[in-house]
Write a protein that holds these residues in place. Structure first.
Motif, PDB file in Angstrom:
ATOM      1  N   LEU A  36      -2.285   0.852  -5.468  1.00 27.23           N
ATOM      2  CA  LEU A  36      -3.706   0.771  -5.137  1.00 27.23           C
ATOM      3  C   LEU A  36      -4.344  -0.491  -5.713  1.00 27.23           C
ATOM      4  O   LEU A  36      -5.560  -0.572  -5.836  1.00 27.23           O
ATOM      5  N   PHE A  78      -0.921  16.867  -0.865  1.00 32.31           N
ATOM      6  CA  PHE A  78      -1.424  15.564  -1.284  1.00 32.31           C
ATOM      7  C   PHE A  78      -1.739  14.699  -0.069  1.00 32.31           C
ATOM      8  O   PHE A  78      -1.017  14.705   0.934  1.00 32.31           O
ATOM      9  N   ILE A  79      -2.828  13.937  -0.172  1.00 32.43           N
ATOM     10  CA  ILE A  79      -3.192  12.963   0.853  1.00 32.43           C
ATOM     11  C   ILE A  79      -3.265  11.591   0.200  1.00 32.43           C
ATOM     12  O   ILE A  79      -3.661  11.462  -0.963  1.00 32.43           O
ATOM     13  N   LYS A  80      -2.887  10.595   0.946  1.00 28.32           N
ATOM     14  CA  LYS A  80      -2.787   9.240   0.417  1.00 28.32           C
ATOM     15  C   LYS A  80      -4.076   8.482   0.693  1.00 28.32           C
ATOM     16  O   LYS A  80      -4.431   8.231   1.848  1.00 28.32           O
ATOM     17  N   GLN A 134      -5.969  16.244  -2.887  1.00 26.79           N
ATOM     18  CA  GLN A 134      -5.213  17.285  -2.191  1.00 26.79           C
ATOM     19  C   GLN A 134      -6.135  18.080  -1.273  1.00 26.79           C
ATOM     20  O   GLN A 134      -7.306  18.301  -1.595  1.00 26.79           O
ATOM     21  N   SER A 163      -5.534  11.188  -7.579  1.00 29.55           N
ATOM     22  CA  SER A 163      -4.879  11.837  -6.444  1.00 29.55           C
ATOM     23  C   SER A 163      -5.834  12.815  -5.775  1.00 29.55           C
ATOM     24  O   SER A 163      -6.786  13.299  -6.384  1.00 29.55           O
ATOM     25  N   ARG A 200       0.818  -1.213   0.000  1.00 24.77           N
ATOM     26  CA  ARG A 200       0.000   0.000   0.000  1.00 24.77           C
ATOM     27  C   ARG A 200       0.854   1.267   0.000  1.00 24.77           C
ATOM     28  O   ARG A 200       0.355   2.354  -0.261  1.00 24.77           O
ATOM     29  N   GLU A 201       2.138   1.142   0.273  1.00 23.44           N
ATOM     30  CA  GLU A 201       3.021   2.300   0.213  1.00 23.44           C
ATOM     31  C   GLU A 201       3.190   2.811  -1.212  1.00 23.44           C
ATOM     32  O   GLU A 201       3.562   3.966  -1.424  1.00 23.44           O
ATOM     33  N   LYS A 202       2.896   1.955  -2.208  1.00 21.37           N
ATOM     34  CA  LYS A 202       3.148   2.356  -3.582  1.00 21.37           C
ATOM     35  C   LYS A 202       2.107   1.863  -4.587  1.00 21.37           C
ATOM     36  O   LYS A 202       2.262   2.101  -5.793  1.00 21.37           O
ATOM     37  N   LYS A 235      -8.267  10.995   7.341  1.00 16.81           N
ATOM     38  CA  LYS A 235      -7.311  11.532   6.377  1.00 16.81           C
ATOM     39  C   LYS A 235      -7.683  12.927   5.869  1.00 16.81           C
ATOM     40  O   LYS A 235      -6.800  13.713   5.540  1.00 16.81           O
ATOM     41  N   THR A 292      -6.679   5.081  -0.294  1.00 16.04           N
ATOM     42  CA  THR A 292      -6.800   3.783  -0.939  1.00 16.04           C
ATOM     43  C   THR A 292      -7.782   3.913  -2.102  1.00 16.04           C
ATOM     44  O   THR A 292      -8.492   4.924  -2.239  1.00 16.04           O
TER      45      THR A 292
END
Length: 231
Positions: free
Chosen positions: A73, A155-157, A150, A148, A69-71, A208, A159
Motif C-alpha cells: 500500500l 477479507f477485501i483488498k 472484512q 485490513s 499493488r498486489e502486495k 469492492k 488501497t
C-alpha cells in the motif's frame, strides 16, 4: 528519519531536476529509468513513496503499479503528460493515490510528496480521537492495526486511500462529508475542484464493498452535498 522516494522517470532531464529538488528537501531518492528496474528496486529497498511516470520502457507504469499493488500500500503519485480524465481514472483505479500532470512546478511536486508521506504515516480521524482498534458497521469490519477490511468474515483488498475513506465514514457514522472535506481530510491538501479523484475512489470502493454498487448500502450519496455512511 529521512524518507525514501522511488522516482521512476525515463526522461533523464526531468529525472535529474526532480532528484535534485527532493534531495534539497532532505529526501533520499532512488532514481530509475524503466519499469523493470523500478520493480527490482521496489522489491529490494524500503521506500516511503513512489513517483511514477506512465510512459516507461520495458515495463509501463500501469503494469508496474498493478504489480506492486498486489502486495503493498506504499503511496504512489503518478507524474505524466497523459492528463485526460480517462488516464487519471485508470491510474487511480489501479491504486494510485494522486496524480500530477506535466508540466508541474517543483514547489507543487514537493508539497504533494510531503503531504502523501505525511498522510500514510499519520492519519487523524475527524472529531473522534479515541477511535477503537476495530470499527464495525453492518457486515463490514475495519481493523485499524492491520489496515485490513472484512465483509462477513471475508477479507477485501483495499488501497490506502480506500481504507482511509472508509475509516472516515465509519468513525463518523452520522456525518455527511462534502467532496471538498473528503479531499482535505484524506489527501491533506487544498481542494481545487478535484472531483474526478473523489469520484474514482468512491466508485472503486463501492465496487469492492457493495453487493450492488449502483444501489449502495454502506456509502450513500447525499445529492448536492456529498457522502455518508449508510444507515
Amino acid at each position: 528519519m529521512q524518507k525514501s522516494i522511488l522516482l521512476v522517470e525515463d526522461d533523464r532531464e526531468i529525472n535529474g531536476l526532480v532528484t535534485n529538488q527532493l534531495e534539497r528537501e532532505n529526501f533520499r531518492v532512488l532514481s530509475v529509468f524503466d519499469g523493470e528496474e523500478a520493480l527490482a528496486v521496489f522489491e529490494k529497498e524500503e521506500v516511503d513513496l513512489v513517483l511514477l511516470d506512465l510512459m516507461l520502457p520495458k515495463l509501463n507504469g500501469m503494469d508496474f503499479l498493478k504489480r506492486i499493488r498486489e502486495k503493498s500500500l506504499t503511496p504512489v503519485l503518478i507524474i505524466s503528460a497523459k492528463g485526460s480524465d480517462i488516464d487519471k481514472a485508470l491510474g487511480l483505479g489501479f491504486g494510485a493515490d494522486d496524480y500530477i500532470s506535466k508540466p508541474f512546478s517543483m514547489i507543487e511536486l514537493t508539497a504533494r510528496v510531503s503531504a502523501a508521506i505525511r498522510r500514510s504515516t499519520q492519519y487523524q480521524t475527524v472529531n473522534n480521537p479515541s477511535v477503537s482498534d476495530t470499527l464495525q458497521h453492518k457486515d463490514l469490519t475495519l481493523d485499524l492495526n492491520t489496515f485490513s477490511a472484512q465483509i462477513n468474515g471475508n477479507f477485501i483488498k483495499l488501497t490506502s486511500k480506500e481504507f482511509h475513506m472508509l475509516k472516515l465514514f465509519m468513525a463518523n457514522p452520522s456525518r455527511v462529508f462534502t467532496k471538498e472535506q473528503i479531499y482535505q481530510l484524506i489527501w491533506e491538501d487544498d481542494y481545487y475542484g478535484n472531483e474526478n479523484v473523489i469520484n474514482v475512489h468512491i466508485r472503486r470502493l463501492r465496487e469492492k464493498i457493495e453487493e450492488d454498487p449502483s444501489n449502495p448500502k454502506y456509502i450513500q450519496t447525499i445529492w448536492g452535498i456529498g457522502y455518508k455512511l449508510g444507515e
